[in-house]
Design an enzyme around this catalytic site. Structure first.
Site, short mmCIF file in Angstrom:
data_model
loop_
_atom_site.label_atom_id
_atom_site.label_comp_id
_atom_site.label_asym_id
_atom_site.label_seq_id
_atom_site.Cartn_x
_atom_site.Cartn_y
_atom_site.Cartn_z
N SER A 120 47.91 39.81 44.96
CA SER A 120 48.17 39.97 43.52
C SER A 120 49.34 40.90 43.19
O SER A 120 49.65 41.06 42.00
CB SER A 120 46.91 40.48 42.82
OG SER A 120 45.98 39.43 42.69
N LYS B 176 50.30 48.24 41.07
CA LYS B 176 49.46 47.04 41.19
C LYS B 176 48.75 46.97 42.54
O LYS B 176 49.33 47.25 43.58
CB LYS B 176 50.34 45.78 41.04
CG LYS B 176 49.55 44.49 40.95
CD LYS B 176 48.79 44.39 39.65
CE LYS B 176 47.85 43.20 39.60
NZ LYS B 176 46.62 43.42 40.41
N LYS C 84 51.98 39.61 40.87
CA LYS C 84 51.96 39.70 39.41
C LYS C 84 52.97 40.68 38.85
O LYS C 84 53.23 40.69 37.64
CB LYS C 84 50.54 40.03 38.95
CG LYS C 84 49.58 38.87 39.20
CD LYS C 84 48.13 39.28 39.16
CE LYS C 84 47.25 38.06 39.49
NZ LYS C 84 45.90 38.42 39.89
N SER D 224 44.00 42.18 36.86
CA SER D 224 44.50 41.23 37.86
C SER D 224 44.02 39.81 37.60
O SER D 224 43.68 39.07 38.53
CB SER D 224 44.10 41.68 39.27
OG SER D 224 44.94 41.10 40.24
#
Length: 371
Positions: A58, A217, A61, A113
């Protein structure tokens, strides 16, 4: 002689202890790949296998958010389509036909997320997910992230979806230039404008656990392992720490950040508008013009590196009028440890007009009479 050896032994022990406290020894990490980068200059302060291609989960992202901010309006109303509902993995539980702002979707993307949020953003910005992914790959190449390839906006596993720690640092650094992105990733909580599932708590423990933590993140899949992009700001310096496939992801990012803040300090090489030298002016109403730097340069350095800074000035001997204020006339090249680190423009401090025809004739006659 024995006393001398004893004192020498004690001195060595003290040096070793001092070295441990100041992170002079190699950092032991559990990551397959890692990097520590300073945001302002992009200087790499530490790296381990920074260019090996790995799945990124993720942390994908970060690019999704960057593209959305560059191409979209955060106040846009997005109507959720069927393709964005029920995506496997992390979710903000979107429903078909539901409407949210792009801003709410971005907070759901980065804090919770949400894989469904990623799909909704991609369809809204790109028209189709494929078009959005194309924008992601084009941006990666533009930033120099040449060992990165995206096949989706969320990071679920695909054999052709990969990055490197170095490339991910380049992408993150670019994203952190956007105020909207910085505001999102440093938020611990966002309350979306919807009836249910509206509280988005940030999964990134860096914001709570690390002093000065302000992003970025988390990411996890079975294939990618635990991936983390952490950032923190202290003493006027922001660092990005990245680990890929690391079971001790948070602790290892904190080790990297500790290393950077302990060993490196921002040093001003020159300020904006700093005087460099005067250059002769031809056919101007002034004989010389001051040349200055067009912006400041601050480099994160160890104390021992200051003496390794070398400066090369490139300027013409003469400049012909008319001359505009802030006109680019040369370059200043900064070398650190023998390697070119930065190239900045040198500009004129103010405007100089060209002499009138009458003044030129008068000067010419005066020269003849003097001779």
């Amino acid at each position: 002689m024995k006393r001398y050896r004893k004192l020498l032994f004690v001195a060595i022990i003290l040096i070793l202890l001092s070295s441990h406290n100041s992170y002079c020894e190699p950092i032991e990490l559990n990551a397959k790949s890692s990097i520590l980068m300073e945001v302002n200059t992009g200087r790499i302060l530490f790296s381990y296998n920074p260019h090996i291609k790995l799945p990124m989960a993720s942390t994908t992202k970060i690019m999704t958010a960057l593209i959305a901010i560059e191409y979209g309006n955060l106040d846009d109303i997005v109507t959720i389509k069927k393709n964005s509902v029920g995506i496997e993995g992390s979710s903000i539980y979107l429903k078909e036909g539901e409407t949210l702002t792009l801003r709410d979707l971005l907070y759901g993307l980065m804090l919770r997320s949400g894989n469904d949020a990623a799909m909704a953003i991609a369809e809204h910005i790109g028209g189709t997910v494929d078009n959005f992914v194309k924008l992601m790959n084009e941006k990666a190449k533009e930033l120099g992230a040449i060992n990165t390839n995206f096949t989706n906006p969320h990071g679920l596993h695909d054999a052709n979806h990969y990055t490197t720690a170095y490339d991910l640092a380049l992408i993150t650094r670019e994203a952190l230039k956007k105020k909207e992105f910085r505001d999102i990733v440093k938020s611990k909580l966002w309350i979306a404008d919807r009836d249910i599932n509206k509280y988005f708590y940030n999964k990134n423990k860096t914001l709570w656990q690390y002093e000065g933590g302000d992003g970025v993140k988390t990411g996890y899949t079975k294939r990618a392992g635990r991936c983390l992009v952490s950032s923190a700001t202290k003493n006027g310096m922001q660092l990005i720490a990245i680990v890929l496939d690391d079971y001790s992801w948070f602790n290892d990012c904190y080790k990297l950040l500790d290393y950077g803040f302990s060993l490196f300090k921002p040093k001003v090489v020159f300020n904006k508008g700093q005087f460099i030298k005067n250059v002769e002016v031809i056919n101007g109403n002034k004989e010389k013009i001051p040349i200055v730097t067009n912006k400041e340069l601050i480099i994160p350095m160890k104390d021992s590196e200051i003496e390794n800074i070398k400066v090369k000035i490139e300027l013409p001997e003469k400049i012909y009028a008319p001359i505009e204020k802030n006109q680019k006339v040369g370059k200043i090249r900064i070398y650190l440890n023998g390697k070119l680190f930065a190239v900045n423009d040198l500009v004129t401090k103010y405007r100089i007009e060209e002499k009138s025809i009458f003044v030129k004739i008068t000067d010419y006659l005066r020269k003849i009479l003097n001779n």
